[in-house]
Design a protein around this motif. Structure first.
Motif, mmCIF file in Angstrom:
data_model
loop_
_atom_site.group_PDB
_atom_site.id
_atom_site.type_symbol
_atom_site.label_atom_id
_atom_site.label_comp_id
_atom_site.label_asym_id
_atom_site.label_seq_id
_atom_site.Cartn_x
_atom_site.Cartn_y
_atom_site.Cartn_z
ATOM 1 N N SER A 90 87.130 24.556 59.796
ATOM 2 C CA SER A 90 85.944 24.760 60.637
ATOM 3 C C SER A 90 85.864 23.762 61.793
ATOM 4 C CB SER A 90 84.683 24.684 59.778
ATOM 5 O OG SER A 90 84.641 25.771 58.882
ATOM 6 N N GLN A 91 84.837 23.964 62.615
ATOM 7 C CA GLN A 91 84.652 23.291 63.894
ATOM 8 C C GLN A 91 84.806 21.775 63.825
ATOM 9 O OE1 GLN A 91 82.590 25.407 62.423
ATOM 10 N NE2 GLN A 91 82.374 27.171 63.772
ATOM 11 N N GLU A 92 85.503 21.255 64.854
ATOM 12 C CA GLU A 92 85.615 19.813 65.118
ATOM 13 C C GLU A 92 86.324 19.031 64.014
ATOM 14 O OE1 GLU A 92 84.800 18.732 68.042
ATOM 15 O OE2 GLU A 92 83.581 20.378 68.780
ATOM 16 N N THR A 93 87.043 19.707 63.134
ATOM 17 C CA THR A 93 87.809 18.979 62.120
ATOM 18 C C THR A 93 89.037 18.352 62.763
ATOM 19 O OG1 THR A 93 86.995 20.169 60.195
ATOM 20 C CG2 THR A 93 89.236 19.315 60.041
ATOM 21 N N PHE A 94 89.377 17.147 62.317
ATOM 22 C CA PHE A 94 90.487 16.372 62.863
ATOM 23 C C PHE A 94 91.520 16.159 61.764
ATOM 24 C CE2 PHE A 94 92.039 11.910 63.914
ATOM 25 C CZ PHE A 94 92.877 12.306 64.951
ATOM 26 N N LEU A 95 92.739 16.640 62.000
ATOM 27 C CA LEU A 95 93.833 16.453 61.051
ATOM 28 C C LEU A 95 94.869 15.563 61.726
ATOM 29 C CD1 LEU A 95 92.965 19.748 61.090
ATOM 30 C CD2 LEU A 95 94.248 19.618 58.975
ATOM 31 N N THR A 96 95.146 14.411 61.131
ATOM 32 C CA THR A 96 96.097 13.486 61.740
ATOM 33 C C THR A 96 97.133 13.057 60.720
ATOM 34 O OG1 THR A 96 96.396 11.423 62.959
ATOM 35 C CG2 THR A 96 94.580 11.483 61.380
ATOM 36 N N THR A 97 98.382 13.183 61.087
ATOM 37 C CA THR A 97 99.475 12.813 60.181
ATOM 38 C C THR A 97 99.980 11.406 60.447
ATOM 39 O OG1 THR A 97 101.103 13.733 61.704
ATOM 40 C CG2 THR A 97 100.243 15.217 59.997
ATOM 41 N N GLY A 98 99.469 10.739 61.473
ATOM 42 C CA GLY A 98 100.005 9.445 61.867
ATOM 43 C C GLY A 98 99.064 8.288 61.606
ATOM 44 N N SER A 99 99.668 7.138 61.371
ATOM 45 C CA SER A 99 98.954 5.872 61.285
ATOM 46 C C SER A 99 99.902 4.805 61.807
ATOM 47 C CB SER A 99 98.513 5.596 59.847
ATOM 48 O OG SER A 99 97.678 4.452 59.809
ATOM 49 N N HIS A 100 99.610 3.539 61.508
ATOM 50 C CA HIS A 100 100.434 2.455 62.020
ATOM 51 C C HIS A 100 100.716 1.419 60.930
ATOM 52 C CE1 HIS A 100 100.199 3.645 66.246
ATOM 53 N NE2 HIS A 100 98.964 4.025 65.960
ATOM 54 N N ALA A 101 101.871 0.777 61.031
ATOM 55 C CA ALA A 101 102.232 -0.328 60.142
ATOM 56 C C ALA A 101 101.411 -1.534 60.570
ATOM 57 C CB ALA A 101 103.732 -0.603 60.246
ATOM 58 N N HIS A 102 100.171 -1.592 60.104
ATOM 59 C CA HIS A 102 99.180 -2.539 60.626
ATOM 60 C C HIS A 102 99.417 -3.993 60.201
ATOM 61 C CE1 HIS A 102 97.551 -1.289 56.722
ATOM 62 N NE2 HIS A 102 96.979 -2.479 56.684
#
Length: 197
Positions: free
Chosen positions: A117-129
């Motif tokens: 549904s609306q405005e959902t954010f799917l992200t597969t990336g992050s960072h080696a923080h």
């Protein structure tokens, strides 16, 4: 403690700061030539992210042209974003709501009859923080029959079981069992979706 010149921040010299100028860039996820990435950016702006109510089937055709695997009968609403279409896989009859953002630096697999549904954010990336802020990616798997409701966040490595329902504004970080309703920033169990008795 030392005074940092910029903006008068007080800096604790014992705590490391990663120099972002030396960090590996987002190009780590680019598995196509630069010209293909830039050409996709133009098509995404004109046809996918465009708020006009142009044909859903046109959006799907353009996504397929750039390598997306999209099944039959998929509805793709306006104002959506897709980072890399060749890393997007959607089964038959699924609905992608307005403003959904696939920030898919890794693959996103979506089964048949899924609603996002609306405005959902799917992200597969992050960072080696803790190291150098290098890109770290993990795929997302969404099983058939799932409904991810409005303004949710689904993070890399998430796996959502068959016919699960994710309540509005939830954050999915790991596994969601089949036929459950989950909610909140930890996607905790709320109920069973369908009575199987």
């Amino acid at each position: 403690m030392a005074q940092d010149n910029q903006f008068n921040f007080v800096r604790d010299a014992r705590i490391p700061i990663i120099n972002l100028q030396d960090a590996p860039g987002e190009h780590q996820a680019w598995d196509r030539p630069k010209r293909a990435i830039y050409l996709w950016a133009i098509f995404e702006l004109l046809f996918i992210h465009n708020p006009w109510q142009i044909s859903s089937s046109l959006r799907v055709r353009i996504l397929r042209l750039f390598g997306a695997e999209i099944g039959e009968g998929v509805i793709f609403r306006p104002r959506t974003r897709v980072k890399f279409p060749w890393k997007l896989h959607i089964g038959d009859r699924s609905w992608i709501g307005e403003g959904v953002w696939f920030h898919n630096q890794d693959h996103v697999f979506i089964g048949n009859d899924v609603v996002i549904s609306q405005e959902t954010f799917l992200t597969t990336g992050s960072h080696a923080h803790r190291r150098d802020m290098a890109l770290v990616t993990r795929p997302i798997h969404i099983s058939p029959g799932v409904w991810i409701t409005a303004r949710c966040i689904v993070l890399g490595g998430a796996s959502i079981g068959q016919s699960a329902l994710v309540m509005p504004m939830s954050v999915v970080k790991g596994d969601v069992d089949a036929n459950t309703v989950v909610a909140g920033e930890d996607a905790h169990f709320v109920a069973t979706r369908f009575d199987l008795s």
